[in-house]
Scaffold this motif. Sequence first.
Motif, PDB file in Angstrom:
ATOM      1  N   ASP A 153       0.829  -1.212   0.000  1.00 20.91           N
ATOM      2  CA  ASP A 153       0.000   0.000   0.000  1.00 20.91           C
ATOM      3  C   ASP A 153       0.858   1.254   0.000  1.00 20.91           C
ATOM      4  OD1 ASP A 153      -2.188  -1.605   0.078  1.00 20.91           O
ATOM      5  OD2 ASP A 153      -2.333  -1.584   2.278  1.00 20.91           O
ATOM      6  N   GLU A 154       0.238   2.332  -0.447  1.00 15.76           N
ATOM      7  CA  GLU A 154       0.897   3.626  -0.380  1.00 15.76           C
ATOM      8  C   GLU A 154       0.950   4.047   1.088  1.00 15.76           C
ATOM      9  OE1 GLU A 154      -1.480   6.946  -1.564  1.00 15.76           O
ATOM     10  OE2 GLU A 154       0.052   8.162  -0.581  1.00 15.76           O
ATOM     11  N   GLN A 208       1.446   7.048   3.697  1.00 11.72           N
ATOM     12  CA  GLN A 208       1.499   8.499   3.874  1.00 11.72           C
ATOM     13  C   GLN A 208       2.306   8.837   5.129  1.00 11.72           C
ATOM     14  OE1 GLN A 208      -2.472  10.021   3.641  1.00 11.72           O
ATOM     15  NE2 GLN A 208      -2.613   9.559   1.454  1.00 11.72           N
TER      16      GLN A 208
END
Lengths: 550, 248
Positions: B90-91, B93
């Motif tokens: 997943d990205e 953040q």
Amino acid sequence: MERESMEFDVVIVGAGPAGLSAACKLMQLAEKNEQELMVCVIEKGSEVGAHILSGAVLEPTAMNELFPNWKELGAPLNTEVKGDDVYYLTGEDKGIRTPNFFIPKPMHNDGNYIVSMGNVCRWMAEQAEGMGVEIFPGFTASEILYNDDGSVKGILTGDMGIAEDGSEKDSYMPGMELLAKQTIFAEGCRGHLGKQLMESFDLNKDADPQHYGLGIKEVWTIDPEKHQEGLVVHTAGWPLDNHTEGGGFLYHMENNQVSLGFIVALNYTNPHLSPFDEMQRWKSNPKISQFLEGGERVSYGARAVNKGGMQSVPKLSFPGGLLVGCDAGFLNGAKIKGNHTAMKTGMLAAETVIESLKAGDVAGKELSLMDEKYKSSWVFDELHKTRNFGPALHKFGTFLGGTFSWFDQNIFAGKLPFTWRNTTPDHATLKPAAKCPVINYPKPDGKITFDKLSSVFLSSTNHEEDQPCHLKLTDPSIPLSQNLPLYNEPAQLYCPAGVYEVVKDEEGNDKFQINGQNCVHCKTCDIKDPAQNITWVTPEGGGGPNYGNM
Amino acid sequence: MKILVGVKRVVDFNVRIQVKPDGSGVATDGVKMSMNPFDEIAVEEALRIKEAGNAEEVIVATIGPKACQEQLRTALAMGADRAIHVLTDDEIQPLTGARILKALADKEEPQIVMLGKQAIDDDNNQTAQMLGALSHWPQATFASEVKIEGNTAIVTREVDAGLETLSIDLPAIISADLRLNEPRYVKLPDIMKAKRKPLEAIALADLNVEVAPTVKVIKTTAPAKREAGIKVGSVAELVTALKEKGLI
Ligand SMILES: Cc1cc2nc3c(=O)[nH]c(=O)nc-3n(C[C@H](O)[C@H](O)[C@H](O)COP(=O)(O)OP(=O)(O)OC[C@H]3O[C@@H](n4cnc5c(N)ncnc54)[C@H](O)[C@@H]3O)c2cc1C
Ligand code: SF4
């Protein structure tokens, strides 16, 4: 100076198709023989694939032999050739499609794949590493190391952290000696060490001079409506005249991308010719521009190819090492394909080393088994069949020469009982500028055609700025004293990266300027300089282009 | 003492960035990836602190897919002792990244967490600061010089007005600016040795960290192409031209 050293059984210079095939085959054979083998590959690009530029339509012959199960292993050969068009361009906006029947046999592409050779090399590197090969990207092989008896004992990696004036910077790291029983040189076309080896061991004694072409390539993302995955397009004719050999290619790859390029033979005679501008205006022919309109150019690069064929193949073995792939010159000029022959000759070198190891010590030995293996391989058959292709174009011009080749290949299957030779090296073909017509190239339109600087930008080229220039002039006065008056200093035009410029200094005098940081390592200057005054040497490791899927 | 260094895999700084045709992000297929240059500086600084005898172990950590191992191996080849790979596709953040680093810091108990001041892919410049808030440790960002004196770090920071020198108690968080040092070249034998250094992989799910993207990327576009300029002959002409464009 005492240098650190590391010892291997085999050191391979260059992680291209030839070097990586040699590495993979070595490990496969060693495993079969339950033999321990230390193999390393050294690559000047910042990563494997960063300096690989090819078309590429890959003939999968060698791949099938090296990895019969390449499909299951996930090799990136995803696009089979589905259509094969050849156009003879007759002018700026005209071209005729050549009926299939008239196309010389070697140019047919059934069963071949459109690939990014950079990605194929990345995949091969993973396979090699999985089998225990050490791959060192970002390091150059800058010098050949010799034993006292004159045999090759390995290579020296380039020093890092040397300032432009030659002094050591804080980050200085001296190069290391990589020693090997056998060193396999797989630097590709016009290898910088390969050239030295040919001289020191007189490997070209029985061969014609090598002949070259410069290939300039772009990758575009195009309108999906216009994309025909698997379509292969070749062109001959315009914008080159009948005396200048060359041609274009456009391959529809996966992901709505096309790979296109133009190759100009470096035996051209008019110093006003600019391969870069020929390539740009070639794209404006509707047979090509029809695909590009509305698309976006994403990548640019250039690389020399050797096209001398069979007549120019040197001796491949010398004490302590072997030459493989385009470092020797196995490109099939009729097909403009060299990846499969590079791979195959890499594999032959691996077989040679392993078989010779069985027979005894190979350190510093000359393994002439390599030359025998080449002569009884399909690589030799292939080059033998097409041996008259290049010389025919040279002798009769591209149109009649092409006709000869059709008869030679389609009727006589390459078996005509004679071999033509072409013995003038490419650097000796230029005529004086004053005796040649000036070519007026159209201005770039910024949509289909572009200028050099914005193009080089797309090659993501970078060299550490503070380092000695890696383009060496034997006599620094020649560019201005000879090349400029006689040939209008052709480096300004043949270099596809705008590295060479004649500018005015503060006093208004001519000055020869070398913008070495733009160099895309194509090697053309080393080949074409009429005075043979420019020598390309390895810059600091990792420098040069950063090609993605080229 | 231990130093934990965070490193991120980003598109190499030499590569010309291209936006995907559908605007969903930046193209990374077949693109050269490298360690974020500021993180490389952070690794170098940690190694120098260790080499000066002020630390015993340098641990590098990254968060991301399997391919990020490459950057950990580079850091190990530079000289780090071991690596931790938090695996996720997943990205991530900045806030999630900071939470994950906090979890690793809780586990490893380093005296210093070194990070790059920002990653060159999204230029967020947030992770170090957020980690400071989450861990309640002092932070010194944009470091251009770091000196260790017993249990304190004397950090010179690059701020708008010039240089600011802080003295902070350890454990602390330090983020590296460009001028902190020039990272070393790796040596061939060290690349080989790095392959044998310990690299621990942890699934993100096993860390019990709340992964909640707080920012949604709506669209990515390439910067507008610069139009060719025009030459004006006088100030009056300039004013007229600007007025025509509605700029004044
Ligand atoms: C425009 C163009 C189109 C082509 N189209 C096709 C095609 O469609 N099909 C086809 O089969 N062939 C094609 N070819 C030819 C093909 O690309 C070459 O034959 C092939 O790349 C040769 O492989 P190689 O391994 O010998 O050398 P290369 O691919 O050149 O690889 C050599 C590697 O060695 C590295 N290296 C070199 N010197 C050093 C050094 N001193 N130290 C460290 N590293 C070094 C280089 O960085 C490079 O990675 C094309 C070529 C060009 C230029
Ligand atoms: S300087 Fe020479 S090798 Fe470099 S891009 Fe120009 S012609 Fe090619």
